[in-house]
Design a protein around this motif. Structure first.
Motif, PDB file in Angstrom:
ATOM      1  N   ILE A  67     -34.830   6.215 -15.622  1.00  0.00           N
ATOM      2  CA  ILE A  67     -36.229   6.313 -15.308  1.00  0.00           C
ATOM      3  C   ILE A  67     -37.055   7.272 -15.788  1.00  0.00           C
ATOM      4  O   ILE A  67     -37.893   6.929 -16.670  1.00  0.00           O
ATOM      5  N   ALA A  68     -36.288   8.438 -15.599  1.00  0.00           N
ATOM      6  CA  ALA A  68     -37.012   9.836 -16.918  1.00  0.00           C
ATOM      7  C   ALA A  68     -37.500   8.681 -17.669  1.00  0.00           C
ATOM      8  O   ALA A  68     -38.281  10.021 -18.511  1.00  0.00           O
ATOM      9  N   GLU A  69     -36.393   8.392 -18.376  1.00  0.00           N
ATOM     10  CA  GLU A  69     -36.113   8.342 -19.967  1.00  0.00           C
ATOM     11  C   GLU A  69     -37.251   6.779 -19.921  1.00  0.00           C
ATOM     12  O   GLU A  69     -37.603   7.289 -21.220  1.00  0.00           O
ATOM     13  N   ARG A  70     -37.373   6.109 -19.424  1.00  0.00           N
ATOM     14  CA  ARG A  70     -38.342   5.506 -19.398  1.00  0.00           C
ATOM     15  C   ARG A  70     -40.043   6.420 -19.592  1.00  0.00           C
ATOM     16  O   ARG A  70     -41.308   5.625 -20.291  1.00  0.00           O
ATOM     17  N   VAL A  71     -39.649   7.230 -18.510  1.00  0.00           N
ATOM     18  CA  VAL A  71     -41.324   7.488 -18.834  1.00  0.00           C
ATOM     19  C   VAL A  71     -41.399   8.164 -19.877  1.00  0.00           C
ATOM     20  O   VAL A  71     -42.530   8.551 -20.248  1.00  0.00           O
ATOM     21  N   LEU A  72     -40.516   9.023 -20.154  1.00  0.00           N
ATOM     22  CA  LEU A  72     -40.980   9.630 -21.799  1.00  0.00           C
ATOM     23  C   LEU A  72     -40.750   8.306 -23.137  1.00  0.00           C
ATOM     24  O   LEU A  72     -41.746   9.265 -23.716  1.00  0.00           O
ATOM     25  N   THR A  73     -40.300   7.590 -22.415  1.00  0.00           N
ATOM     26  CA  THR A  73     -40.352   6.966 -24.133  1.00  0.00           C
ATOM     27  C   THR A  73     -42.225   5.797 -24.019  1.00  0.00           C
ATOM     28  O   THR A  73     -42.354   5.878 -25.029  1.00  0.00           O
ATOM     29  N   LEU A  74     -42.528   5.832 -23.067  1.00  0.00           N
ATOM     30  CA  LEU A  74     -43.921   5.352 -22.658  1.00  0.00           C
ATOM     31  C   LEU A  74     -45.438   6.418 -23.186  1.00  0.00           C
ATOM     32  O   LEU A  74     -46.002   6.142 -22.686  1.00  0.00           O
ATOM     33  N   GLY A  75     -44.229   7.960 -23.026  1.00  0.00           N
ATOM     34  CA  GLY A  75     -45.243   8.821 -23.647  1.00  0.00           C
ATOM     35  C   GLY A  75     -45.497   9.845 -22.481  1.00  0.00           C
ATOM     36  O   GLY A  75     -46.982  10.550 -22.495  1.00  0.00           O
ATOM     37  N   GLY A  76     -44.792   9.414 -20.898  1.00  0.00           N
ATOM     38  CA  GLY A  76     -45.498  10.020 -19.930  1.00  0.00           C
ATOM     39  C   GLY A  76     -43.977  12.014 -19.902  1.00  0.00           C
ATOM     40  O   GLY A  76     -43.338  11.669 -20.493  1.00  0.00           O
ATOM     41  N   GLU A  77     -44.519  12.200 -18.932  1.00  0.00           N
ATOM     42  CA  GLU A  77     -43.956  13.756 -18.420  1.00  0.00           C
ATOM     43  C   GLU A  77     -43.283  13.440 -16.845  1.00  0.00           C
ATOM     44  O   GLU A  77     -43.992  12.959 -16.558  1.00  0.00           O
ATOM     45  N   PRO A  78     -41.761  13.065 -17.139  1.00  0.00           N
ATOM     46  CA  PRO A  78     -40.864  12.888 -15.369  1.00  0.00           C
ATOM     47  C   PRO A  78     -41.329  14.543 -14.459  1.00  0.00           C
ATOM     48  O   PRO A  78     -41.173  15.583 -15.648  1.00  0.00           O
ATOM     49  N   LEU A  79     -41.283  13.166 -13.435  1.00  0.00           N
ATOM     50  CA  LEU A  79     -41.623  14.586 -12.336  1.00  0.00           C
ATOM     51  C   LEU A  79     -40.343  15.199 -11.976  1.00  0.00           C
ATOM     52  O   LEU A  79     -39.413  14.921 -12.609  1.00  0.00           O
ATOM     53  N   HIS A  80     -40.254  16.692 -12.048  1.00  0.00           N
ATOM     54  CA  HIS A  80     -38.618  17.229 -11.849  1.00  0.00           C
ATOM     55  C   HIS A  80     -38.341  18.335 -10.856  1.00  0.00           C
ATOM     56  O   HIS A  80     -37.859  18.948 -11.411  1.00  0.00           O
ATOM     57  N   THR A  81     -39.983  18.632 -10.382  1.00  0.00           N
ATOM     58  CA  THR A  81     -39.176  19.615  -9.074  1.00  0.00           C
ATOM     59  C   THR A  81     -39.300  18.635  -7.572  1.00  0.00           C
ATOM     60  O   THR A  81     -39.831  17.347  -7.006  1.00  0.00           O
ATOM     61  N   PHE A  82     -38.429  19.508  -6.900  1.00  0.00           N
ATOM     62  CA  PHE A  82     -39.010  18.732  -5.186  1.00  0.00           C
ATOM     63  C   PHE A  82     -40.300  18.757  -4.728  1.00  0.00           C
ATOM     64  O   PHE A  82     -40.023  18.341  -3.960  1.00  0.00           O
ATOM     65  N   GLU A  83     -40.904  19.690  -4.688  1.00  0.00           N
ATOM     66  CA  GLU A  83     -42.253  19.579  -4.737  1.00  0.00           C
ATOM     67  C   GLU A  83     -42.911  18.103  -4.682  1.00  0.00           C
ATOM     68  O   GLU A  83     -43.596  17.808  -3.822  1.00  0.00           O
ATOM     69  N   ASP A  84     -42.467  18.060  -6.565  1.00  0.00           N
ATOM     70  CA  ASP A  84     -43.526  17.083  -6.723  1.00  0.00           C
ATOM     71  C   ASP A  84     -42.700  15.732  -5.744  1.00  0.00           C
ATOM     72  O   ASP A  84     -43.225  14.146  -5.588  1.00  0.00           O
ATOM     73  N   TYR A  85     -41.383  15.703  -5.926  1.00  0.00           N
ATOM     74  CA  TYR A  85     -40.901  14.426  -5.708  1.00  0.00           C
ATOM     75  C   TYR A  85     -41.091  14.699  -3.575  1.00  0.00           C
ATOM     76  O   TYR A  85     -41.320  12.833  -3.398  1.00  0.00           O
ATOM     77  N   ILE A  86     -40.934  15.507  -3.075  1.00  0.00           N
ATOM     78  CA  ILE A  86     -41.258  15.212  -1.955  1.00  0.00           C
ATOM     79  C   ILE A  86     -42.773  14.672  -1.549  1.00  0.00           C
ATOM     80  O   ILE A  86     -43.291  13.395  -0.352  1.00  0.00           O
ATOM     81  N   ALA A  87     -43.828  14.720  -1.930  1.00  0.00           N
ATOM     82  CA  ALA A  87     -45.262  14.950  -2.042  1.00  0.00           C
ATOM     83  C   ALA A  87     -45.229  13.313  -2.911  1.00  0.00           C
ATOM     84  O   ALA A  87     -46.396  12.611  -2.245  1.00  0.00           O
ATOM     85  N   ASN A  88     -44.431  12.073  -3.066  1.00  0.00           N
ATOM     86  CA  ASN A  88     -44.873  11.298  -3.698  1.00  0.00           C
ATOM     87  C   ASN A  88     -44.087  10.126  -3.333  1.00  0.00           C
ATOM     88  O   ASN A  88     -43.689   9.207  -3.672  1.00  0.00           O
ATOM     89  N   ALA A  89     -42.869  10.494  -2.138  1.00  0.00           N
ATOM     90  CA  ALA A  89     -41.865   9.513  -2.157  1.00  0.00           C
ATOM     91  C   ALA A  89     -41.978   9.672  -0.780  1.00  0.00           C
ATOM     92  O   ALA A  89     -42.873   9.592   0.463  1.00  0.00           O
ATOM     93  N   GLN A  90     -41.924   7.485  -0.353  1.00  0.00           N
ATOM     94  CA  GLN A  90     -42.079   6.362   0.224  1.00  0.00           C
ATOM     95  C   GLN A  90     -40.442   6.800   1.596  1.00  0.00           C
ATOM     96  O   GLN A  90     -40.175   6.367   2.884  1.00  0.00           O
ATOM     97  N   VAL A  91     -39.932   6.874   0.855  1.00  0.00           N
ATOM     98  CA  VAL A  91     -38.379   6.785   1.178  1.00  0.00           C
ATOM     99  C   VAL A  91     -38.181   7.766   2.325  1.00  0.00           C
ATOM    100  O   VAL A  91     -38.276   8.816   2.512  1.00  0.00           O
ATOM    101  N   PRO A  92     -37.896   7.215   3.408  1.00  0.00           N
ATOM    102  CA  PRO A  92     -36.925   7.963   4.639  1.00  0.00           C
ATOM    103  C   PRO A  92     -36.833   9.162   4.054  1.00  0.00           C
ATOM    104  O   PRO A  92     -35.423   8.666   3.635  1.00  0.00           O
ATOM    105  N   VAL A  93     -35.971  10.440   4.520  1.00  0.00           N
ATOM    106  CA  VAL A  93     -35.772  11.356   4.458  1.00  0.00           C
ATOM    107  C   VAL A  93     -34.380  11.873   5.346  1.00  0.00           C
ATOM    108  O   VAL A  93     -35.002  11.328   6.645  1.00  0.00           O
ATOM    109  N   GLY A  94     -32.909  11.571   5.365  1.00  0.00           N
ATOM    110  CA  GLY A  94     -32.158  11.423   6.156  1.00  0.00           C
ATOM    111  C   GLY A  94     -31.829  12.954   6.435  1.00  0.00           C
ATOM    112  O   GLY A  94     -31.232  13.342   5.183  1.00  0.00           O
TER     113      GLY A  94
END
Length: 157
Positions: A67-94
């Motif tokens: 997924i991160a490499e696809r983001v880069l391929t499309l010219g973007g920058e992959p998210l890479h901090t825990f802060e960004d992950y938590i802010a953007n996640a809908q998956v429940p935290v176990g």
């Protein structure tokens, strides 16, 4: 319409990058959940589930990279901090999950959330003529549908 170096509409590609980053964040939370249940599982099914959870987190680690490499391929920058992950996640935290059924239920609910995001991406990628993202989502979806079926069979649902 302005095209990028890949021949894709720039505006649609930017939207795909945003959605891929949301998927990336959700996969990172899912991955960490899998690590946690792998480490903490207890009970008579320990050996079977410990191995299965390791298989799933190794697969997720590969998908995170794709997924991160696809983001880069499309010219973007992959998210890479825990802060960004938590802010953007809908998956429940176990948290504090060591019982077999709770762990498998967490996997099912997490994959269900991932599938929703992937189906949205699949449709948007199709509209943008982005075969690379489309193929990736198709592969993810078919694998995860099978995993949900297997996990439900294990739960005897």
């Amino acid at each position: 319409m302005t095209l990028n170096i890949l021949g894709l509409d720039v505006q649609k590609t930017e939207e795909l990058v945003q959605d891929l980053n949301v998927l990336l964040a959700n996969f990172q939370v899912y991955y960490q959940n899998l690590r946690g249940i792998h480490w903490n599982i207890k009970g008579k099914g320990f050996f079977e589930l410990h191995t299965k959870f390791e298989e799933l987190y190794n697969d997720s680690q590969i998908k995170v990279d794709e997924i991160a490499e696809r983001v880069l391929t499309l010219g973007g920058e992959p998210l890479h901090t825990f802060e960004d992950y938590i802010a953007n996640a809908q998956v429940p935290v176990g948290k504090h999950i060591s019982k077999d059924e709770k762990a498998v239920e967490l996997i099912i609910s997490s994959i269900s959330e991932l599938l929703k995001l992937e189906r949205t991406l699949l449709n948007k990628a199709d509209e943008a003529s982005d075969e690379g993202t489309n193929a990736m989502m198709s592969d993810f979806i078919s694998e995860q549908e099978k995993t949900i079926w297997m996990m439900n069979a294990w739960l005897n649902n």
